[in-house]
Design a protein around this motif. Sequence first.
Motif, PDB file in Angstrom:
ATOM      1  N   LEU A   1       1.413 -10.100  -7.872  1.00  0.00           N
ATOM      2  CA  LEU A   1       1.108 -11.458  -8.317  1.00  0.00           C
ATOM      3  C   LEU A   1      -0.394 -11.735  -8.356  1.00  0.00           C
ATOM      4  O   LEU A   1      -0.922 -12.249  -9.355  1.00  0.00           O
ATOM      5  N   PHE A   2      -1.089 -11.390  -7.275  1.00  0.00           N
ATOM      6  CA  PHE A   2      -2.503 -11.750  -7.149  1.00  0.00           C
ATOM      7  C   PHE A   2      -3.470 -10.641  -7.551  1.00  0.00           C
ATOM      8  O   PHE A   2      -4.616 -10.918  -7.880  1.00  0.00           O
ATOM      9  N   GLY A   3      -3.018  -9.400  -7.445  1.00  0.00           N
ATOM     10  CA  GLY A   3      -3.905  -8.290  -7.777  1.00  0.00           C
ATOM     11  C   GLY A   3      -4.205  -7.384  -6.602  1.00  0.00           C
ATOM     12  O   GLY A   3      -4.439  -6.190  -6.764  1.00  0.00           O
ATOM     13  N   GLU A   4      -4.202  -7.950  -5.358  1.00  0.00           N
ATOM     14  CA  GLU A   4      -4.510  -7.135  -4.182  1.00  0.00           C
ATOM     15  C   GLU A   4      -3.832  -7.729  -2.952  1.00  0.00           C
ATOM     16  O   GLU A   4      -3.633  -8.943  -2.853  1.00  0.00           O
ATOM     17  N   ALA A   5      -3.482  -6.841  -2.019  1.00  0.00           N
ATOM     18  CA  ALA A   5      -2.902  -7.263  -0.739  1.00  0.00           C
ATOM     19  C   ALA A   5      -3.317  -6.263   0.326  1.00  0.00           C
ATOM     20  O   ALA A   5      -3.272  -5.055   0.111  1.00  0.00           O
ATOM     21  N   ILE A   6      -3.734  -6.779   1.465  1.00  0.00           N
ATOM     22  CA  ILE A   6      -4.168  -5.940   2.589  1.00  0.00           C
ATOM     23  C   ILE A   6      -3.353  -6.329   3.811  1.00  0.00           C
ATOM     24  O   ILE A   6      -3.179  -7.515   4.102  1.00  0.00           O
ATOM     25  N   ILE A   7      -2.857  -5.318   4.535  1.00  0.00           N
ATOM     26  CA  ILE A   7      -2.081  -5.576   5.749  1.00  0.00           C
ATOM     27  C   ILE A   7      -2.897  -5.135   6.956  1.00  0.00           C
ATOM     28  O   ILE A   7      -3.332  -3.980   7.037  1.00  0.00           O
TER      29      ILE A   7
ATOM     30  N   GLU B   1      -6.806 -16.097 -11.505  1.00  0.00           N
ATOM     31  CA  GLU B   1      -5.756 -16.133 -10.490  1.00  0.00           C
ATOM     32  C   GLU B   1      -5.329 -14.728 -10.093  1.00  0.00           C
ATOM     33  O   GLU B   1      -4.953 -14.476  -8.957  1.00  0.00           O
ATOM     34  N   LYS B   2      -5.384 -13.810 -11.066  1.00  0.00           N
ATOM     35  CA  LYS B   2      -4.947 -12.442 -10.811  1.00  0.00           C
ATOM     36  C   LYS B   2      -5.893 -11.706  -9.873  1.00  0.00           C
ATOM     37  O   LYS B   2      -5.477 -10.854  -9.095  1.00  0.00           O
ATOM     38  N   ASN B   3      -7.155 -12.013  -9.907  1.00  0.00           N
ATOM     39  CA  ASN B   3      -8.141 -11.313  -9.081  1.00  0.00           C
ATOM     40  C   ASN B   3      -8.310 -11.982  -7.722  1.00  0.00           C
ATOM     41  O   ASN B   3      -9.383 -12.444  -7.359  1.00  0.00           O
ATOM     42  N   LYS B   4      -7.208 -12.027  -6.973  1.00  0.00           N
ATOM     43  CA  LYS B   4      -7.228 -12.583  -5.630  1.00  0.00           C
ATOM     44  C   LYS B   4      -6.612 -11.584  -4.660  1.00  0.00           C
ATOM     45  O   LYS B   4      -5.989 -10.604  -5.073  1.00  0.00           O
ATOM     46  N   THR B   5      -6.809 -11.855  -3.370  1.00  0.00           N
ATOM     47  CA  THR B   5      -6.292 -10.958  -2.336  1.00  0.00           C
ATOM     48  C   THR B   5      -5.463 -11.750  -1.327  1.00  0.00           C
ATOM     49  O   THR B   5      -5.913 -12.779  -0.826  1.00  0.00           O
ATOM     50  N   ALA B   6      -4.256 -11.264  -1.051  1.00  0.00           N
ATOM     51  CA  ALA B   6      -3.416 -11.854  -0.005  1.00  0.00           C
ATOM     52  C   ALA B   6      -3.565 -11.019   1.260  1.00  0.00           C
ATOM     53  O   ALA B   6      -3.564  -9.787   1.203  1.00  0.00           O
ATOM     54  N   LEU B   7      -3.716 -11.690   2.392  1.00  0.00           N
ATOM     55  CA  LEU B   7      -3.869 -11.000   3.674  1.00  0.00           C
ATOM     56  C   LEU B   7      -2.580 -11.089   4.471  1.00  0.00           C
ATOM     57  O   LEU B   7      -1.961 -12.160   4.569  1.00  0.00           O
ATOM     58  N   PHE B   8      -2.175  -9.969   5.066  1.00  0.00           N
ATOM     59  CA  PHE B   8      -0.949  -9.901   5.865  1.00  0.00           C
ATOM     60  C   PHE B   8      -1.302  -9.390   7.256  1.00  0.00           C
ATOM     61  O   PHE B   8      -2.055  -8.425   7.394  1.00  0.00           O
TER      62      PHE B   8
END
Length: 411
Positions: free
Chosen positions: A41-47, A5-12
Amino acid sequence: MNNKEKNKTALFVMPRKSSAWKGAEAMWITAGGWAAAAKRLFGEAIIFTNDTSATPKEILSYPVNSSKDKNQKKRSILVRYSPEIIKTLYKDFLLWRASKNGTLYNHKAVIKDQNISLVWEQHDLFPGIGYKLAKKYNVPFILYVHAPQVWETSKWGVKRPIWGKIIEKIEAKSLKRADLVACVSEQVSQKLIEMGVPKEKIHISPMAVDPHLFDDINSNSIKRKFDLNNKLVLGWTGSFRSFHGLDLLIKTFDQVLMAVPNAILLLIGDGKEREEIEKLVEDLDISENVIFAGRKSFIDVPKYVNAFDVAIVSARSSKDFHYSPLKLREYLGAGIASLAPDAGEIPKTFIDNLHLRIYEIGEIESTSQIIIELFRDQEKRQILGKNGKEFILNNGTWDVELDKALKKLNT
């Protein structure tokens, strides 16, 4: 949370260029806050913007500077001398065109083979690519709404005859297709329902803060620069706009000075009404006690807030007070004794005389007395600051808001 679950990416998605929203930096701050929480929370986020991509930390410095070519400058000059309605139409056209061109940005190269967890988009007049990305990766789509744009700007006097109704229909269509519509207040929620958004999709998510921004802040340089040592500082941050009622704040501070002559009003921000406010200060002959510090980047604001003894959120009217003040969360997150108006979601969220002091808008005499009392009672300031910060840490961070939104999605 396990490693999978930690090795996920949220996109913004911010559906404008990286140079947009000057004067409304709260848009970038909101995205940066949610994205930073998602990264934890997830490990990565890209805007994504219409022209580039950024990290949660980078986005806090937006908008970036942009240079205009000669043709743009010529068009700007022509528009400048046009009637206001033509300016609005032209700006809307440019925004519509930019929203279309934004889909051409090469997002695929940035995302690569990452495991996408969700897509979040800042609502605007015209939608970005958030919905398409969510469909492509088969993940939840959250649309965040400070306010429906046609509705909100009409409150500021922006007129869009005929085409405004068309754009509002585009807004409604964009809103209704989201899995979750997160909005800042109950009043905005009611407007969304009027626009046809199902009530079960709506989630009230007020503005929040990243408390880490206020850790180990030293404001000594600010105090030296403005000679604030041995002074009592009433602080304000924001934009010089009519709905903030800065003239009322200035008149209130004039009353405060009669009882506390070493008081200073430190104003952080800028805007089209600044000149009028400066003139009011001169007319009241209190220029020596009022400091116009100008607009500061978001990452520098905590240093100024930390220099306040008392902080205030100003407003002209409680009517149509639909927004959730970011500045209030910043004041409380910094542990500063704060005043806020009896308007909107504030009295429902915070307890008067426990988390902060609540005042009646337009009641200059009673508001000035609250400020005077706080200036004279350091212990009271410390208690309010401590309680306010504790409340924010437990209830008003971006991590809390992300967690609430994900729980809403799963119900």
